[in-house]
Scaffold this active site. Structure first.
Site, mmCIF file in Angstrom:
data_model
loop_
_atom_site.group_PDB
_atom_site.id
_atom_site.type_symbol
_atom_site.label_atom_id
_atom_site.label_comp_id
_atom_site.label_asym_id
_atom_site.label_seq_id
_atom_site.Cartn_x
_atom_site.Cartn_y
_atom_site.Cartn_z
ATOM 1 N N GLU A 121 -35.010 87.236 55.344
ATOM 2 C CA GLU A 121 -36.146 86.403 54.938
ATOM 3 C C GLU A 121 -35.722 84.963 54.650
ATOM 4 O O GLU A 121 -34.895 84.722 53.779
ATOM 5 C CB GLU A 121 -36.797 86.968 53.672
ATOM 6 C CG GLU A 121 -37.975 86.145 53.186
ATOM 7 C CD GLU A 121 -38.524 86.623 51.850
ATOM 8 O OE1 GLU A 121 -39.688 86.297 51.535
ATOM 9 O OE2 GLU A 121 -37.793 87.315 51.111
ATOM 10 N N GLU A 177 -47.208 89.314 47.531
ATOM 11 C CA GLU A 177 -46.103 88.978 46.631
ATOM 12 C C GLU A 177 -46.450 87.693 45.882
ATOM 13 O O GLU A 177 -45.913 86.623 46.156
ATOM 14 C CB GLU A 177 -44.789 88.825 47.405
ATOM 15 C CG GLU A 177 -43.585 88.773 46.473
ATOM 16 C CD GLU A 177 -42.291 88.425 47.193
ATOM 17 O OE1 GLU A 177 -41.250 89.017 46.844
ATOM 18 O OE2 GLU A 177 -42.315 87.555 48.093
#
Length: 270
Positions: A143, A246
Site C-alpha cells: 500500500e 478505513e
C-alpha cells in the site's frame, strides 16, 4: 455498487474491539477488515465472524514495534528473520480467519539512508512472503501511504507500487489502493482507478474523507462519483473486490456515532 467492508480498528471506537463485529453486522456490513489481530486468539475472532455472518477480507502483517513508531519491516536490511517470523504468524491467523488478503507494510526509510538502497531488501522480502502466502491461497498486498500521516514511509505512489509489483514478479502480489492516501500524494484519483483497476493488480480499495479522514461524504473528494467509476470499470474488467471503510468517524466515540454517520452508505444501498 461496490462491496464495503467495515474497518474495525477505526469504526465503532466506543465499543470494545470484540463487540465491533456485531455492530458492523447490525449496520449491514457483510465483511470486515482491521489493522492487527494479534492481541486476540484467532479462534475467538473466527467465532465472532461466523456468529455475525461476516467475512474477513483484510488485515496487516506484524509491523515491528508499532508503539515505538515502526510501520513495517519489509524494506529494512537486517530484519529479515523477524520479518519472516511475522509473515508466518500472519498466515497462521489468515488460515483460521479464512482471510485471503494480507497487507504487508513496507516500513520507514531510516534517517541518513536512501530509499533506493532499501529496494533490493524490500523486493526480496515481498517475493519470499508471496511464495509462502501462495501455499494457502493468500494474496499479499502493498500500500502506498502518504508522507503527511507517516513521514519517511517507503512506498508513497501508485506508479511506484505497480513498478514494484512487476519487479517482485509473483502473481499473488497486488496493490492496496487507498484513495485517501492517493488524493493527498497525487490527486487525479479517477484517472488512476481507470488506469490501474483493469490491470488485475489492484486487490483492494480503502476510502476516507480528505483531509480529516472522516466519513467519505465529507471533504474534497467526490466519492459518489468515484464509486460510480469503480462500478463502471469493474463491469468491464471483472473486478469483484472490496472497499474498506478505513476512516475515523466524525462523531468520535459517542454512542452510535459510527452508525449515525453511515448516511453516505445507506444512500448507496437505497
Amino acid at each position: 455498487m461496490p462491496r464495503f467492508a467495515a474497518n474495525l480498528s477505526m469504526l465503532y471506537p466506543e465499543l470494545a474491539f470484540p463487540d465491533r463485529f456485531q455492530a458492523a453486522a447490525a449496520d449491514g456490513f457483510r465483511a470486515v477488515e482491521f489493522l492487527f489481530p494479534y492481541e486476540w486468539d484467532a479462534r475467538e475472532l473466527a467465532a465472532r465472524l461466523k456468529g455475525n455472518g461476516l467475512e474477513q477480507v483484510l488485515f496487516n502483517g506484524p509491523p515491528g514495534d508499532w508503539n515505538g513508531g515502526e510501520r513495517g519491516m519489509a524494506c529494512l536490511p537486517g530484519r529479515e528473520a523477524e520479518f519472516r517470523a511475522g509473515i508466518g504468524k500472519a498466515l497462521a491467523y489468515a488460515e483460521v480467519l479464512g482471510c485471503s488478503r494480507l497487507h504487508v507494510m513496507a516500513g520507514l526509510v531510516p534517517q541518513a539512508q536512501e530509499r533506493d538502497a532499501l529496494r533490493p531488501t524490500y523486493v526480496s522480502n515481498l517475493r519470499w512472503a508471496a511464495r509462502e502466502a501462495a501455499k494457502q491461497g493468500v494474496n499479499v498486498l502493498i500500500e502506498p501511504i502518504n508522507t503527511r500521516d507517516i513521514p519517511r514511509f517507503f512506498l508513497n505512489r501508485q506508479d511506484h507500487a505497480h513498478e514494484l509489483v512487476a519487479e517482485i514478479g509473483e502473481a499473488n502480489v497486488q496493490v492496496q489502493m487507498d484513495l485517501y492516501h492517493c488524493q493527498i500524494v497525487e490527486g487525479d484519483v479517477a484517472s488512476k482507478i481507470r488506469q490501474y483497476l483493469p490491470t488485475g493488480r489492484v486487490g483492494h480499495f480503502q476510502v476516507a474523507g480528505v483531509p480529516e479522514r472522516h466519513e467519505p461524504d465529507v471533504g474534497e473528494l467526490n466519492y459518489a462519483y468515484l464509486f460510480d467509476v469503480i462500478d463502471e470499470v469493474s463491469k468491464d474488467c471483472g473486478w469483484s473486490g472490496w472497499v474498506g471503510c478505513e476512516y475515523r468517524p466524525a462523531r468520535g466515540a459517542q454512542p452510535r456515532g459510527t452508525s449515525e454517520g453511515l448516511g453516505w452508505l445507506r444512500g448507496r444501498r437505497a
